[in-house]
Design a protein around this motif. Sequence first.
Motif, PDB file in Angstrom:
ATOM      1  N   UNK A 129      44.166  69.648  -3.219  1.00 42.40           N
ATOM      2  CA  UNK A 129      43.053  70.277  -3.722  1.00 42.40           C
ATOM      3  C   UNK A 129      43.361  71.793  -3.172  1.00 42.40           C
ATOM      4  N   UNK A 130      43.638  72.160  -2.155  1.00 36.59           N
ATOM      5  CA  UNK A 130      43.668  73.420  -1.393  1.00 36.59           C
ATOM      6  C   UNK A 130      44.796  74.204  -2.050  1.00 36.59           C
ATOM      7  N   UNK A 131      45.914  73.637  -2.453  1.00 36.29           N
ATOM      8  CA  UNK A 131      46.820  74.350  -3.087  1.00 36.29           C
ATOM      9  C   UNK A 131      46.435  74.595  -4.709  1.00 36.29           C
ATOM     10  N   UNK A 132      45.671  73.986  -5.334  1.00 40.36           N
ATOM     11  CA  UNK A 132      45.015  74.114  -6.365  1.00 40.36           C
ATOM     12  C   UNK A 132      43.820  75.287  -6.617  1.00 40.36           C
ATOM     13  N   UNK A 133      43.495  75.382  -5.338  1.00 38.48           N
ATOM     14  CA  UNK A 133      42.246  76.428  -5.373  1.00 38.48           C
ATOM     15  C   UNK A 133      42.951  77.691  -4.688  1.00 38.48           C
TER      16      UNK A 133
END
Length: 344
Positions: A129-133
């Motif tokens: 999720x963090x990398x997608x953000x």
Amino acid sequence: MTLPVLTHDVRIVDTTLRDGSHAMAHQYTETQVRATVRALDRAGVEIIEVSHGDGIGGSSFNYGFSLTDEMKLIAAAREEADNAKIAVLLVPGIGTADDLRRAHDAGADMVRVATHCTEADVSPQHFGVARDLGMETAGFLMMAHRTSPENLAKQARIMVDAGCQVPYVTDSAGALLMHEARARFEALLAEVGDEAWVGYHGHQNVSLGVANSVIAHEAGVRYVDGSLCALGAGAGNSPTEVLAAVFDRLGIETGLDVLALLDAAEDIVRPYLPRWPKMDRNAIVQGWAGVYSSFLLHAERAAERYKVPAHEILRRCGELGYVGGQEDMIIDIALTLAAEQSRG
């Protein structure tokens, strides 16, 4: 995976407004956060962590309710930081992917996903999720003394493969002796050092946080955590102002203004300290027995309520191997001690 570009020998991450939340009983005000962020930013700190001591989503009966909504504090920090990035902590099972998205919307640039040192396999979805953000990512392998250097490195591998840019040797109990810390630094660097930076988060329970930070740099670690006035769980964290001064004396570039950090510690943080973090009997027992540092205030409250010694509660937590998330078990220990005392 692209790594953050480092412009200094060591990147000091300040956790006054996150780990310090434990010592503040999570009672930070927006005014305190704004003043602290302004001072840290002026002093050249590149990453400032802001959230409940147990991470985003941590405000609860079990861990302690925040005085101010953490998303409001994150947004305030983002407004005050001209140069620094704002980080948050996320403990899977306490914080959720939705909490992370809300923190990002509030202004968080980085997330540090924290798991027990043998449970990195619960972190990949959060890194995803963090990398997608588009957020920077670090991984906290907490209670690092509780597993071998070799296994800690395997856990770091799980995190890095999931998108973690900076796996940490996290000495949550302030228990690692210098040779034990070095062995873990070297193991992580051997396993993932060609693909990720490595970090170190220390506590002062047996007074080795700063010394281990120097050893970390000698081994090749590039991220080191501190807190102004050592404000943090247990006896506190490695003091940011001391780290800056020591690294400066060693000729190790951090990009930090030592005098500005001393001013920040003395003029901004010290006035709102509920108590000065110290190596008293309770905190030393935590480091000696390998007890999660955030248990300190919980144990002291239980000791007062049930009229039993806090250091004995903490010692038994160590014997039983309790880890972060098991704060509720402190009451059981206190009740057991009280019953033993009554039997005499």
